[in-house]
Write an enzyme that holds these catalytic residues in place. Structure first.
Site, mmCIF file in Angstrom:
data_model
loop_
_atom_site.group_PDB
_atom_site.id
_atom_site.type_symbol
_atom_site.label_atom_id
_atom_site.label_comp_id
_atom_site.label_asym_id
_atom_site.label_seq_id
_atom_site.Cartn_x
_atom_site.Cartn_y
_atom_site.Cartn_z
ATOM 1 N N ASN A 53 0.017 8.688 -12.509
ATOM 2 C CA ASN A 53 0.897 7.693 -11.881
ATOM 3 C C ASN A 53 -0.008 6.781 -11.058
ATOM 4 O O ASN A 53 -0.450 7.147 -9.983
ATOM 5 C CB ASN A 53 1.913 8.421 -10.998
ATOM 6 C CG ASN A 53 2.742 7.461 -10.163
ATOM 7 O OD1 ASN A 53 2.723 6.255 -10.384
ATOM 8 N ND2 ASN A 53 3.466 8.006 -9.192
ATOM 9 N N TRP A 54 -0.265 5.608 -11.603
ATOM 10 C CA TRP A 54 -1.234 4.716 -10.953
ATOM 11 C C TRP A 54 -0.643 3.985 -9.752
ATOM 12 O O TRP A 54 -1.370 3.305 -9.023
ATOM 13 C CB TRP A 54 -1.773 3.692 -11.960
ATOM 14 C CG TRP A 54 -2.598 4.290 -13.065
ATOM 15 C CD1 TRP A 54 -2.910 5.620 -13.249
ATOM 16 C CD2 TRP A 54 -3.218 3.585 -14.146
ATOM 17 N NE1 TRP A 54 -3.685 5.769 -14.378
ATOM 18 C CE2 TRP A 54 -3.889 4.531 -14.951
ATOM 19 C CE3 TRP A 54 -3.279 2.236 -14.516
ATOM 20 C CZ2 TRP A 54 -4.603 4.177 -16.099
ATOM 21 C CZ3 TRP A 54 -3.981 1.877 -15.652
ATOM 22 C CH2 TRP A 54 -4.646 2.844 -16.437
ATOM 23 N N LYS A 55 0.663 4.065 -9.603
ATOM 24 C CA LYS A 55 1.341 3.389 -8.474
ATOM 25 C C LYS A 55 0.964 1.902 -8.461
ATOM 26 O O LYS A 55 0.746 1.330 -9.524
ATOM 27 C CB LYS A 55 1.017 4.100 -7.156
ATOM 28 C CG LYS A 55 1.299 5.603 -7.259
ATOM 29 C CD LYS A 55 1.284 6.331 -5.945
ATOM 30 C CE LYS A 55 1.553 7.803 -6.194
ATOM 31 N NZ LYS A 55 1.645 8.585 -4.971
ATOM 32 N N HIS A 115 10.852 8.611 -8.172
ATOM 33 C CA HIS A 115 9.688 9.054 -7.392
ATOM 34 C C HIS A 115 10.024 8.986 -5.897
ATOM 35 O O HIS A 115 10.789 8.109 -5.468
ATOM 36 C CB HIS A 115 8.494 8.148 -7.715
ATOM 37 C CG HIS A 115 7.217 8.642 -7.119
ATOM 38 N ND1 HIS A 115 6.883 8.405 -5.809
ATOM 39 C CD2 HIS A 115 6.223 9.392 -7.636
ATOM 40 C CE1 HIS A 115 5.725 8.979 -5.553
ATOM 41 N NE2 HIS A 115 5.296 9.592 -6.644
ATOM 42 N N GLU A 143 8.513 7.860 -3.444
ATOM 43 C CA GLU A 143 8.259 6.557 -2.803
ATOM 44 C C GLU A 143 9.404 5.588 -3.086
ATOM 45 O O GLU A 143 9.756 4.768 -2.245
ATOM 46 C CB GLU A 143 6.908 5.999 -3.279
ATOM 47 C CG GLU A 143 5.757 6.758 -2.628
ATOM 48 C CD GLU A 143 4.515 6.902 -3.493
ATOM 49 O OE1 GLU A 143 4.335 6.140 -4.455
ATOM 50 O OE2 GLU A 143 3.702 7.811 -3.205
ATOM 51 N N GLU A 184 7.742 17.359 -6.979
ATOM 52 C CA GLU A 184 6.733 16.764 -6.106
ATOM 53 C C GLU A 184 7.162 16.916 -4.652
ATOM 54 O O GLU A 184 7.914 16.077 -4.135
ATOM 55 C CB GLU A 184 6.562 15.276 -6.427
ATOM 56 C CG GLU A 184 6.079 15.001 -7.839
ATOM 57 C CD GLU A 184 5.336 13.676 -7.911
ATOM 58 O OE1 GLU A 184 4.155 13.702 -8.268
ATOM 59 O OE2 GLU A 184 5.921 12.643 -7.591
ATOM 60 N N GLY A 221 -0.286 12.558 -1.792
ATOM 61 C CA GLY A 221 -1.289 11.706 -1.159
ATOM 62 C C GLY A 221 -1.847 12.263 0.142
ATOM 63 O O GLY A 221 -2.512 11.558 0.885
ATOM 64 N N SER A 251 -1.130 15.911 -4.680
ATOM 65 C CA SER A 251 -2.544 16.245 -4.437
ATOM 66 C C SER A 251 -3.157 17.137 -5.511
ATOM 67 O O SER A 251 -3.985 17.997 -5.203
ATOM 68 C CB SER A 251 -2.705 16.860 -3.042
ATOM 69 O OG SER A 251 -2.326 15.923 -2.047
ATOM 70 N N GLY A 308 -1.383 11.320 -8.857
ATOM 71 C CA GLY A 308 -1.559 9.995 -8.278
ATOM 72 C C GLY A 308 -3.027 9.685 -8.089
ATOM 73 O O GLY A 308 -3.720 9.263 -9.012
ATOM 74 N N GLY A 309 -3.532 9.937 -6.883
ATOM 75 C CA GLY A 309 -4.905 9.586 -6.509
ATOM 76 C C GLY A 309 -5.971 9.945 -7.534
ATOM 77 O O GLY A 309 -6.821 9.107 -7.886
HETATM 78 P P1 PGA Z 1 -1.015 12.293 -5.404
HETATM 79 O O1 PGA Z 1 0.343 11.571 -5.901
HETATM 80 O O2 PGA Z 1 -1.593 13.000 -6.590
HETATM 81 O O3 PGA Z 1 -1.886 11.162 -4.938
HETATM 82 O O4 PGA Z 1 -0.642 13.232 -4.320
HETATM 83 C C1 PGA Z 1 1.236 12.223 -6.764
HETATM 84 C C2 PGA Z 1 2.426 11.347 -7.051
HETATM 85 O O5 PGA Z 1 2.898 10.645 -6.145
HETATM 86 O O6 PGA Z 1 2.946 11.337 -8.185
#
Ligand code: PGA
Length: 252
Positions: free
Chosen positions: A9-11, A95, A97, A167, A173, A213, A234-235
Site C-alpha cells: 500500500n504505497w499510500k 483503510h 486512514e 490492521e 506506521g 509495521s 505500507g512503509g
Molecule cells: P505500515 O502501513 O506497514 O507502514 O505500518 C500498513 C498500512 O497502513 O497498510
C-alpha cells in the site's frame, strides 16, 4: 490451502517516474515467485503507467480507494469502473486512514465494497482497533462491528472475492507490530464471524492479511500462524529492497 498475498500500500507516495522505477525492480527480482500473490497499490495517478510496466509479470495491481457511485457530479472521486478501466484487479477499502482522516463509516465501506464487487474488482477490506479501544478491551467489539458493517447484505459467493486485512491502528506506521499471537487471535475471530454468517467453506477459503509495521524480519513469524495469509505493507513496500526481501521471506 490458501495462497499468501503480500500487498504494497504505497499510500500518497511516488510520482509516476518513481513508481515505474520501483515496479521495474520488483518485476525483475520477484519474477520466479509463484507461491505468493504479489500486489502493488499505487496512487491513482500512477495506475495506468504501472499497469503497462507490469504487463505479463507476476505482479498484480490494486487501487487504494474508490467511490461507490457509477458516475456524475462527485468532484475529485474515482468510480469502481474507472479503477477497473485503469487495469486494477484489487482495491483497498476502508483503510484506517480513510476512516480516521476522511471520516469513512461502515456504511460507506459497505457501499464501496458492493460497488467494487459489481465492477468485478476484488476488495481488500481493512478492519482494526485503535490503541484506546484495545486498552479498553474493546478489540473484538470493534472488529465485529467493522466486519458486520462492511459485509452487510453480501452473499457467500461475494465473500469468495473478498480479502480482509486486519490492521490494528496502533501498529500502522509506528514500528510497533502486533505479536503473532495477538494477530492470530483476531484473525481467528474474523474467520469465525465469516464462518457463522457465510458458512465454513467460505471462511476456510478467505484470505486474511495482517497489516501494521510488517517488515522483512517479522513477516515470517506472523505468516507461520494458521490464520494469517499474507500482509498489507505500507512503509516497507516503498523500497524495492525491503519489499523484495519481504516477499521472498514468504516464499517456500
Ligand atoms: P505500515 O502501513 O506497514 O507502514 O505500518 C500498513 C498500512 O497502513 O497498510
Amino acid at each position: 490451502m490458501r495462497k499468501p498475498i503480500i500487498a504494497g500500500n504505497w499510500k500518497m507516495n511516488k510520482t509516476i517516474t518513481e513508481a515505474l522505477e520501483l515496479v521495474r525492480n520488483l518485476s525483475i527480482e520477484l519474477k520466479d515467485i509463484k507461491d505468493v500473490d504479489i500486489l502493488v497499490c499505487p496512487a491513482f495517478t500512477a495506475l495506468c503507467s504501472v499497469a503497462q510496466a507490469i504487463e505479463g509479470s507476476n505482479i498484480k495491481l490494486g487501487a487504494q480507494n474508490l467511490f461507490w457511485e457509477e458516475k456524475g457530479a462527485f468532484t475529485g472521486e474515482v468510480s469502481a469502473l474507472m479503477v477497473k478501466d485503469a487495469h486494477c484487479e484489487y482495491v483497498i477499502i476502508g483503510h484506517s486512514e480513510r476512516r480516521s482522516i476522511f471520516k469513512e463509516t461502515n456504511d460507506y465501506v459497505n457501499k464501496k465494497i458492493k460497488a467494487a464487487l459489481k465492477a468485478g474488482l476484488l476488495p481488500i477490506l481493512c478492519v482494526g482497533e485503535r490503541l484506546d479501544e484495545r486498552e479498553d478491551n474493546k478489540t473484538f467489539d470493534v472488529i465485529a462491528d467493522h466486519v458486520h458493517g462492511a459485509l452487510e447484505g453480501l452473499s457467500a459467493d461475494d465473500l469468495k472475492n473478498i480479502i480482509i486485512a486486519y490492521e490494528p491502528v496502533w501498529a500502522i506506521g509506528t514500528g510497533k507490530v502486533a505479536t503473532p499471537d495477538q494477530a492470530q487471535e483476531v484473525h481467528a475471530f474474523i474467520r469465525k464471524i465469516v464462518a457463522d454468517n457465510f458458512g465454513k467453506e467460505v471462511s476456510e477459503g478467505l484470505r486474511i492479511q495482517y497489516g501494521g509495521s510488517v517488515k522483512p524480519d517479522n513477516v515470517k513469524i506472523l505468516m507461520e500462524k494458521p490464520d494469517i495469509d499474507g500482509a498489507l505493507v505500507g512503509g516497507a513496500s516503498l523500497k524495492a529492497e525491503s519489499f523484495i526481501a519481504l516477499v521472498q521471506a514468504c516464499s517456500k
